[in-house]
Design an enzyme around this catalytic site. Sequence first.
Site, PDB file in Angstrom:
ATOM      1  N   ALA A 194      65.493 -10.225  42.114  1.00  0.00           N
ATOM      2  CA  ALA A 194      65.104  -8.910  41.568  1.00  0.00           C
ATOM      3  C   ALA A 194      65.035  -8.868  40.042  1.00  0.00           C
ATOM      4  CB  ALA A 194      66.000  -7.781  42.070  1.00  0.00           C
ATOM      5  N   ALA A 195      65.186 -10.018  39.371  1.00  0.00           N
ATOM      6  CA  ALA A 195      65.069 -10.006  37.909  1.00  0.00           C
ATOM      7  C   ALA A 195      63.652  -9.586  37.501  1.00  0.00           C
ATOM      8  CB  ALA A 195      65.405 -11.377  37.341  1.00  0.00           C
ATOM      9  N   GLY A 196      62.656 -10.139  38.189  1.00  0.00           N
ATOM     10  CA  GLY A 196      61.265  -9.777  37.885  1.00  0.00           C
ATOM     11  C   GLY A 196      61.010  -8.307  38.191  1.00  0.00           C
ATOM     12  N   ASP A 197      61.561  -7.830  39.294  1.00  0.00           N
ATOM     13  CA  ASP A 197      61.377  -6.406  39.662  1.00  0.00           C
ATOM     14  C   ASP A 197      62.010  -5.506  38.613  1.00  0.00           C
ATOM     15  OD1 ASP A 197      60.239  -7.344  41.998  1.00  0.00           O
ATOM     16  OD2 ASP A 197      62.143  -7.272  43.094  1.00  0.00           O
TER      17      ASP A 197
HETATM   18  O1  RIB Z   1      61.979  -9.700  44.306  1.00  0.00           O
HETATM   19  C1  RIB Z   1      63.149  -9.715  45.084  1.00  0.00           C
HETATM   20  C2  RIB Z   1      62.880  -9.073  46.403  1.00  0.00           C
HETATM   21  O2  RIB Z   1      61.918  -9.836  47.101  1.00  0.00           O
HETATM   22  C3  RIB Z   1      64.071  -9.005  47.333  1.00  0.00           C
HETATM   23  O3  RIB Z   1      64.835  -7.848  47.155  1.00  0.00           O
HETATM   24  C4  RIB Z   1      63.446  -9.147  48.706  1.00  0.00           C
HETATM   25  O4  RIB Z   1      63.571  -8.018  49.500  1.00  0.00           O
HETATM   26  C5  RIB Z   1      61.986  -9.506  48.455  1.00  0.00           C
HETATM   27  O5  RIB Z   1      61.168  -8.427  48.619  1.00  0.00           O
END
Ligand code: RIB
Length: 307
Positions: A251-254
């Site tokens: 989730a770093a990119g998110d």
């Molecule tokens: O980018 C990380 C995410 O990728 C995770 O939370 C997982 O659910 C996938 O969607």
Amino acid sequence: MNQLPLVVLGSINIDHVLRVHQFPQPGETCLSEDYQTHFGGKGANQAVAAARSGCNCGFIACVGNDDWGQQALKQFAADGIDTQSISIQEGNATGLAMIQVSDAGENTICVAPQANRYVSSAYVKRYQSTIENAEIVLMQLETPLAGVLQAAKIAKQANTRVMLNPAPAQRLDDELLSLVDIITPNETEAQQLTGIKVCDDDSANKAAQWFHAKGITTVIITLGARGAWVSENGEGYLSAGFKVKAIDTTAAGDTFNGAFASELLRASSLDNALRYAHGAAALCVGGKGAQPSIPHREQVLKLIERS
Ligand code: RIB
């Protein structure tokens, strides 16, 4: 400013996370040190990152008719996300991701979309005015491409900026790319989309030019700990990240994407928004799990102040 300046469209997953020393090879079985479940999904993580950065944010998505879906909805509400455009898909389960995290903090992820499949073109049309009234619509590629394209078309007509995080990478046709204003692939995704191996500034610049040629104004290629290659209207430069020890990069990119969109909406300069997003991503890799490690605005500002 609109009531919901940012609308995120994307996936909701429950992450099943196994901690391993090293990723098993094909045919190999290994024992995990630790198993945990966390809220995740690229769309959900980006919405949470924006909300924790103080942004009024809507989320177009679907959950299944199960306990996980209910719990995810409660968590979104607790984070202050507007959940009116999230629906429960009867007879379906909430999306799930099987994740392995190694001692090096790297991950492998495999997603079963489940209810995320219902974020279709027709579903997106139901929320046309939400997209039209937003300033930015932020999307990824874990929900059907037809829905992403539909949202981009609505946004373009209404002068809502289209920000696309093309993850996980897949072939995108020129029609969709021409509707995008800001694109944020990582190195691997940039290579998969452009055919150019991104390994240094020169190749990052070439990949950015490829995106510009498709009509995209702002290209941000994230480079992990190095930061990001940023190119606006053809002019590129390296935007440095923060050096931190990675516990879990999930989730770093998110976090980078949600935090960046949120900060841009504060009428911040591109550079300020990038610095803020790098700070948020750096804090995210210092914790375990997707949403549990997404920081709040005060934490990010403190990190920036300290550095
Ligand atoms: O980018 C990380 C995410 O990728 C995770 O939370 C997982 O659910 C996938 O969607």
